[in-house]
Design a protein around this motif. Structure first.
Motif: not given
Length: 471
Positions: A281-305
């Protein structure tokens, strides 16, 4: 008078096209450089089509950046050490910068192609961006690579590379090379690469013009970062996964796994250079993306049909899906149809599956999204009818019991409920014609199940993309 200004005012020789594609490439190129090994600098690719040869750089799994003077249209991208051999990939579309006005306009010499399918087996070399641009100054060590004319070393067609440096900068251009090492005809569009402290590389530029033929006297490159807003707008693809468009450090899960190899290749092209080194995970300009844990699921919906939509026999259905994740981001999206998990995944927005052929019947579609932390969520189901009437929504009596149980899981866009088993073992795929509880297949009019046909129909799906016009 600065060196950069001298170069810009001197007669410029376009380093792009060549009519030597028919020549068997037996000699190495990049004037004064060295021939790469198999799978060396694998993100340096040959851009062919339109009667000439250029070089490009894979900066995203679906995006190759090159030079505007190479033209656009029907280009083909070749991953190899030879411009006439190796793995060829088709493009969805290619665009040249409409503001480019000619050979002396090196600062706007930008173009890109979007590949029909992403290159998922090869680590990319993204653009130098954000705080990383503070490195750009005279004396910065860079690597150049390309398929261009080698002068005394031989004609175009074979990938060569060399380590050199930035000589000077002027506006949105840099002068690179000299002392016998430079780019030449056929190297146009190829990048100069900058090494990061973690061993990964970034793409700095696109080769534009050269001076004095293939004599190793250097060349003028268009800096890549000014082209990024235009590329992202036209391609509708984020090629700076570590930064916002204004350069602010805001890493996504795709801000990881960048190319960390070199001229020494790993693997072979038959396995797409398996074993090529990658960064974390890159950290050339700051903290890497995974410095904070992610415990929330995505939000997903079908927009068509639309839910309840009824279509005629033979209609092709496009399934459009909205999926977002405020944590690490969405990793992939897929669907179940009548509880049967479909084998095709979509990994890049906009998410969806185009032109799905359904047999006659009534079908329930559920979209599933998984984020990079492994959290999974399911959409509300959408029911459609193909030459069939969609039943009314089940009523709920005073006891809270549905008048017509479906047997499908109660999935929402935020629960993170696990998807149906692809084997159909959640009973959604089992026929139940007696009490209406969980019928996983519908009659195709011949008395047989269509559930298996649905899986087969989706095997050949292609991800639908928004194609930008050249206008």
């Amino acid at each position: 008078m600065g060196v950069g200004l001298v170069v810009l005012l001197a007669p410029a020789v376009a380093a792009a096209t060549t009519d030597q594609l028919a020549v068997d490439p037996v000699y190495p190129q990049v004037t004064g450089g060295e021939e790469v090994e198999v799978c060396g600098w694998p993100d340096t690719v040959a851009v062919t089509g339109g009667g000439g040869l250029c070089t490009g750089s894979l900066v995203h799994p679906r995006v190759v950046v090159y030079a505007a003077h190479c033209g656009d249209g029907d280009k083909q991208i070749r991953f190899s050490e030879s411009s006439t051999q190796g793995i060829s990939r088709q493009t969805d579309f290619c665009l040249a910068n409409p503001d480019y006005i000619g050979v002396n306009d090196q600062a706007h010499d930008w173009a890109f192609c979007v590949l029909e399918e992403p290159i998922t087996d090869l680590p990319v070399t993204p653009p130098l961006f954000g705080c990383e641009l503070e490195m750009v100054a005279a004396g910065l060590p860079v690597v150049i690579a390309g398929f261009g004319d080698g002068g005394a070393d031989g004609p175009s067609g074979t990938k060569r590379w060399g380590m050199t440096e930035v000589v000077s900068t002027l506006g949105n251009t840099v002068n690179i090379g000299g002392m016998g090492l430079s780019t030449c005809q056929g190297d146009s569009g190829g990048s100069a690469f900058v090494a990061m402290g973690d061993g990964t590389w970034r793409s700095l530029s696109m080769t534009s013009t050269g001076i004095g033929g293939c004599t190793g006297t250097g060349g003028v490159h268009a800096l890549m970062h000014p082209a990024i807003p235009w590329i992202e707008e036209q391609a509708q693809i984020d090629i700076t996964p570590c930064h916002d468009l204004d350069g602010t450090w805001n890493p996504t899960p795709n801000c990881a796994g960048f190319f960390a190899g070199g001229a020494q290749g790993y693997g072979t092209w038959s396995d797409f250079c398996e074993g090529t080194p990658v960064g974390g995970a890159a950290e050339t300009c700051g903290d890497p993306f995974d410095v904070v844990s992610d415990e929330e699921p995505p939000m997903v919906s079908i927009t068509a049909p639309s839910n309840g939509e009824e279509l005629a026999t033979g209609s092709l259905v496009s399934i459009d899906i909205d999926a977002i994740d405020t944590g690490y981001g969405v990793a992939e999206v897929w669907v179940t149809i009548e509880g049967m998990e479909q084998p095709v995944r979509d990994e890049y927005p906009p998410y969806g599956f185009a032109d799905v052929a359904f047999p006659d019947g009534v079908y329930e579609i559920v979209a599933i999204a998984e984020d990079w932390a492994g959290n999974v969520a399911m959409s509300e189901p959408v029911t459609i009818g193909i030459n069939a009437e969609v039943p009314d929504e089940p009523t709920v009596d005073s006891s809270g019991t549905s008048g017509a149980e479906t047997g499908e899981p109660d999935a929402t866009s935020s629960t993170g409920s696990p998807p149906a088993d692809s084997s159909g073992s959640d009973d959604a795929g089992a026929a139940d014609d007696g009490d209406g509880g969980g019928c996983g297949c519908h009659s195709d009019g011949s008395g047989g199940s269509t559930a298996g046909l649905l899986v087969l129909a989706l095997l050949g799906l292609r991800r639908r993309r928004s194609n930008a016009s050249a206008s």
